[in-house]
Design a protein around this motif. Structure first.
Motif, PDB file in Angstrom:
ATOM      1  N   GLY A   1     -11.723  -4.711   4.626  1.00 38.77           N
ATOM      2  CA  GLY A   1     -10.996  -5.925   4.283  1.00 38.77           C
ATOM      3  C   GLY A   1     -10.195  -5.770   3.008  1.00 38.77           C
ATOM      4  O   GLY A   1      -9.042  -6.226   2.908  1.00 38.77           O
ATOM      5  N   ALA A   2     -10.786  -5.088   2.024  1.00 43.30           N
ATOM      6  CA  ALA A   2     -10.076  -4.857   0.756  1.00 43.30           C
ATOM      7  C   ALA A   2      -8.850  -3.972   0.981  1.00 43.30           C
ATOM      8  O   ALA A   2      -7.781  -4.198   0.392  1.00 43.30           O
ATOM      9  CB  ALA A   2     -11.024  -4.215  -0.256  1.00 43.30           C
ATOM     10  N   LEU A   3      -8.980  -2.952   1.840  1.00 39.22           N
ATOM     11  CA  LEU A   3      -7.837  -2.092   2.148  1.00 39.22           C
ATOM     12  C   LEU A   3      -6.721  -2.877   2.828  1.00 39.22           C
ATOM     13  O   LEU A   3      -5.533  -2.694   2.505  1.00 39.22           O
ATOM     14  CB  LEU A   3      -8.281  -0.944   3.057  1.00 39.22           C
ATOM     15  CG  LEU A   3      -9.087   0.183   2.398  1.00 39.22           C
ATOM     16  CD1 LEU A   3      -9.594   1.142   3.454  1.00 39.22           C
ATOM     17  CD2 LEU A   3      -8.239   0.914   1.374  1.00 39.22           C
ATOM     18  N   LEU A   4      -7.081  -3.740   3.769  1.00 38.24           N
ATOM     19  CA  LEU A   4      -6.064  -4.526   4.474  1.00 38.24           C
ATOM     20  C   LEU A   4      -5.343  -5.484   3.521  1.00 38.24           C
ATOM     21  O   LEU A   4      -4.120  -5.652   3.588  1.00 38.24           O
ATOM     22  CB  LEU A   4      -6.713  -5.309   5.617  1.00 38.24           C
ATOM     23  CG  LEU A   4      -7.190  -4.472   6.806  1.00 38.24           C
ATOM     24  CD1 LEU A   4      -8.040  -5.325   7.748  1.00 38.24           C
ATOM     25  CD2 LEU A   4      -5.999  -3.876   7.552  1.00 38.24           C
ATOM     26  N   ILE A   5      -6.117  -6.128   2.638  1.00 37.82           N
ATOM     27  CA  ILE A   5      -5.488  -7.030   1.664  1.00 37.82           C
ATOM     28  C   ILE A   5      -4.584  -6.244   0.718  1.00 37.82           C
ATOM     29  O   ILE A   5      -3.454  -6.653   0.410  1.00 37.82           O
ATOM     30  CB  ILE A   5      -6.567  -7.799   0.877  1.00 37.82           C
ATOM     31  CG1 ILE A   5      -7.301  -8.774   1.806  1.00 37.82           C
ATOM     32  CG2 ILE A   5      -5.942  -8.558  -0.290  1.00 37.82           C
ATOM     33  CD1 ILE A   5      -8.492  -9.449   1.169  1.00 37.82           C
ATOM     34  N   ALA A   6      -5.065  -5.085   0.255  1.00 35.24           N
ATOM     35  CA  ALA A   6      -4.256  -4.262  -0.648  1.00 35.24           C
ATOM     36  C   ALA A   6      -2.975  -3.804   0.034  1.00 35.24           C
ATOM     37  O   ALA A   6      -1.898  -3.777  -0.586  1.00 35.24           O
ATOM     38  CB  ALA A   6      -5.075  -3.054  -1.110  1.00 35.24           C
ATOM     39  N   ARG A   7      -3.063  -3.454   1.320  1.00 35.62           N
ATOM     40  CA  ARG A   7      -1.862  -3.047   2.069  1.00 35.62           C
ATOM     41  C   ARG A   7      -0.859  -4.198   2.138  1.00 35.62           C
ATOM     42  O   ARG A   7       0.344  -4.005   1.937  1.00 35.62           O
ATOM     43  CB  ARG A   7      -2.246  -2.596   3.476  1.00 35.62           C
ATOM     44  CG  ARG A   7      -1.051  -2.257   4.342  1.00 35.62           C
ATOM     45  CD  ARG A   7      -1.440  -2.103   5.805  1.00 35.62           C
ATOM     46  NE  ARG A   7      -0.269  -1.861   6.642  1.00 35.62           N
ATOM     47  CZ  ARG A   7       0.543  -2.798   7.101  1.00 35.62           C
ATOM     48  NH1 ARG A   7       0.301  -4.079   6.799  1.00 35.62           N
ATOM     49  NH2 ARG A   7       1.594  -2.500   7.835  1.00 35.62           N
ATOM     50  N   TRP A   8      -1.370  -5.418   2.404  1.00 34.99           N
ATOM     51  CA  TRP A   8      -0.473  -6.563   2.493  1.00 34.99           C
ATOM     52  C   TRP A   8       0.189  -6.827   1.142  1.00 34.99           C
ATOM     53  O   TRP A   8       1.391  -7.100   1.070  1.00 34.99           O
ATOM     54  CB  TRP A   8      -1.245  -7.804   2.938  1.00 34.99           C
ATOM     55  CG  TRP A   8      -0.384  -9.021   3.011  1.00 34.99           C
ATOM     56  CD1 TRP A   8       0.398  -9.422   4.042  1.00 34.99           C
ATOM     57  CD2 TRP A   8      -0.183  -9.988   1.964  1.00 34.99           C
ATOM     58  NE1 TRP A   8       1.071 -10.578   3.719  1.00 34.99           N
ATOM     59  CE2 TRP A   8       0.732 -10.943   2.452  1.00 34.99           C
ATOM     60  CE3 TRP A   8      -0.690 -10.126   0.682  1.00 34.99           C
ATOM     61  CZ2 TRP A   8       1.142 -12.029   1.678  1.00 34.99           C
ATOM     62  CZ3 TRP A   8      -0.271 -11.199  -0.095  1.00 34.99           C
ATOM     63  CH2 TRP A   8       0.625 -12.149   0.412  1.00 34.99           C
ATOM     64  N   VAL A   9      -0.601  -6.734   0.067  1.00 31.54           N
ATOM     65  CA  VAL A   9      -0.050  -6.970  -1.267  1.00 31.54           C
ATOM     66  C   VAL A   9       1.067  -5.973  -1.567  1.00 31.54           C
ATOM     67  O   VAL A   9       2.128  -6.328  -2.095  1.00 31.54           O
ATOM     68  CB  VAL A   9      -1.169  -6.874  -2.325  1.00 31.54           C
ATOM     69  CG1 VAL A   9      -0.585  -6.815  -3.733  1.00 31.54           C
ATOM     70  CG2 VAL A   9      -2.113  -8.056  -2.209  1.00 31.54           C
ATOM     71  N   GLU A  10       0.852  -4.695  -1.216  1.00 29.58           N
ATOM     72  CA  GLU A  10       1.834  -3.657  -1.521  1.00 29.58           C
ATOM     73  C   GLU A  10       3.100  -3.790  -0.675  1.00 29.58           C
ATOM     74  O   GLU A  10       4.206  -3.544  -1.159  1.00 29.58           O
ATOM     75  CB  GLU A  10       1.210  -2.276  -1.284  1.00 29.58           C
ATOM     76  CG  GLU A  10       0.209  -1.853  -2.342  1.00 29.58           C
ATOM     77  CD  GLU A  10       0.878  -1.574  -3.680  1.00 29.58           C
ATOM     78  OE1 GLU A  10       2.024  -1.093  -3.691  1.00 29.58           O
ATOM     79  OE2 GLU A  10       0.260  -1.867  -4.711  1.00 29.58           O
ATOM     80  N   THR A  11       2.945  -4.150   0.592  1.00 29.48           N
ATOM     81  CA  THR A  11       4.097  -4.118   1.505  1.00 29.48           C
ATOM     82  C   THR A  11       4.786  -5.465   1.667  1.00 29.48           C
ATOM     83  O   THR A  11       5.992  -5.511   1.918  1.00 29.48           O
ATOM     84  CB  THR A  11       3.659  -3.618   2.897  1.00 29.48           C
ATOM     85  OG1 THR A  11       2.657  -4.500   3.425  1.00 29.48           O
ATOM     86  CG2 THR A  11       3.085  -2.207   2.801  1.00 29.48           C
TER      87      THR A  11
END
Length: 410
Positions: A203-213
């Motif tokens: 979940g943290a990876l998915l949120i971080a991906r959304w924040v970056e992209t």
């Protein structure tokens, strides 16, 4: 920062349960599997994947096998059914068998009646296989949502972005790592929110991906989530004024103890509101993580003091020993109080049926029994005459009673 400031992840890091060990091994398994799928594949990565799986099962049974299913689903989505052969590793399977033999062999050697009956059937199949009841599923859903705070407003945006990024192998792997175990745990016979802890890194990876992209591009959904977050934070700060929680609550309303908690909540609300509304990803991550760090880093101290005061198991154990006066003692309770064992320095016998309780109470040496107040009310008429209460100790919202047969009673 997203992972460490998720409420449930932090809370279970403070508890003596094997669930955080499962997080370690599941995350390691995910990492080694991903290394094994590289070009070229990581040397020994697939064998290490099976070693991590074995340690996850060692820690908490079948929950540790979830990465194997995630890996299989990802391989099928990437390469079709023929891709499943990529899971085969003679060295890895041998490592899994060897690690499992380390705990299974001694378990059988010390007199386990039947591994198939006591573990596979009772602890695994009977506990997990089947559909949950409505109340269990409702409780599970509420706890899972609360456990994901304060990142729950961003998680739907991240999951939607993960679906849109399905063609990316890495995004698809993180998405499946989150969704596949979530569905399996939710549809198991006894869903528990702590079984979702291995999903939190995904979940943290998915949120971080959304924040970056996508975090810098404001959207209607983001603005709605921002307004809802701000309203939720203000409601949380104002709640003590109209909910009027118990004075025994670890942070009483209108006290200095509440101020840092309220400040952290307001900080989170503003960071979510402004970060989502204006497309400020750095403010979003650092602001929310900073506010939650204040709440968790400070709040754990008054909370721990409150727990020690309202759940004084050291007193329970010493009072039980005082009334036992060197004789035997047992517990007849509706849940396992390991804290009593800990402070007693030994395992206290567990009585599971009223018949066993009556046989135990009427022994000539008149042993003492620790009973839940609720159990006492339910089972009192089924107990032999002459059972009397020696002591009563409040633990949280319930009472623990120490009982014994009166002198001269058969």
């Amino acid at each position: 920062m997203i992972l460490l400031t998720s409420y449930e992840f932090f809370a279970y890091s403070q508890l003596l349960l094997p669930d955080m060990l499962v997080v370690v091994f599941v995350t390691a398994a995910a990492y080694f599997f991903w290394r094994a799928q590289g070009d070229p594949p990581g040397r020994g990565a697939l064998a290490a994947f099976y070693g991590a799986l074995a340690m996850g099962v060692f820690a908490k049974g079948p929950v540790g096998l979830l990465p194997l299913l995630v890996a299989a689903v990802w391989l099928w989505s990437e390469h079709g059914l023929r891709g499943l052969v990529r899971l085969w590793s003679p060295l890895g399977v041998g490592l899994f068998v060897g690690v499992t033999a380390v705990w299974l062999g001694p378990f059988l050697a010390i007199g386990g009646r039947s591994f198939a009956q006591d573990v596979l059937q009772a602890d695994w199949l009977d506990w997990f296989v089947g559909l949950p009841g409505r109340k269990d599923l409702t409780d599970f859903s509420i706890e899972a949502l609360l456990g994901s705070m304060p990142w729950i407003p961003v998680l739907p945006l991240a999951l939607a972005s993960g679906i849109r990024g399905w063609r990316s192998p890495g995004t698809r792997f993180a998405f499946l790592w989150f969704v596949v175990p979530l569905v399996l745990v939710a549809l198991s016979l006894n869903p528990r929110a702590r079984y979702l802890l291995p999903l939190y890194p995904a979940g943290a990876l998915l949120i971080a991906r959304w924040v970056e992209t996508r975090g810098a591009a404001p959207t209607v959904a983001g603005r709605v989530a921002g307004w809802a977050s701000l309203a939720g934070a203000l409601a949380a700060v104002a709640a003590p004024a109209w909910l009027r929680p118990s004075p025994a609550y670890f942070a009483p309303a209108f006290s200095w103890t509440v101020l840092p908690l309220a400040a952290g909540a307001i900080m989170i609300g503003i960071a979510l509101f402004w970060g989502l509304r204006a497309g400020r990803p750095a403010l979003l991550v650092y602001g929310v993580a900073g506010g939650m760090a204040v709440i968790l880093g400070y709040g754990v101290w008054p909370y721990s003091a409150w727990v020690n005061e309202t759940q004084d198991f050291r007193r329970v154990a010493s009072t039980l020993a005082e009334h036992a006066r060197g004789t035997d003692a047992a517990m007849f309770v509706n849940r396992r109080f390991f804290q009593v064992d800990f402070y007693a320095g030994r395992e206290i016998r567990q009585i599971r049926t009223v018949r066993e309780l009556n046989e135990y109470l009427t022994r000539p040496e008149r042993p003492v029994v620790l009973v839940n107040g609720s159990y006492w009310e339910e089972q009192r008429e089924k107990m032999p005459p002459g059972v009397r209460i020696l002591d009563e100790i409040g633990i949280g919202t319930e009472s623990l009673l120490i009982v014994r047969m009166s002198k001269g009673r058969p």
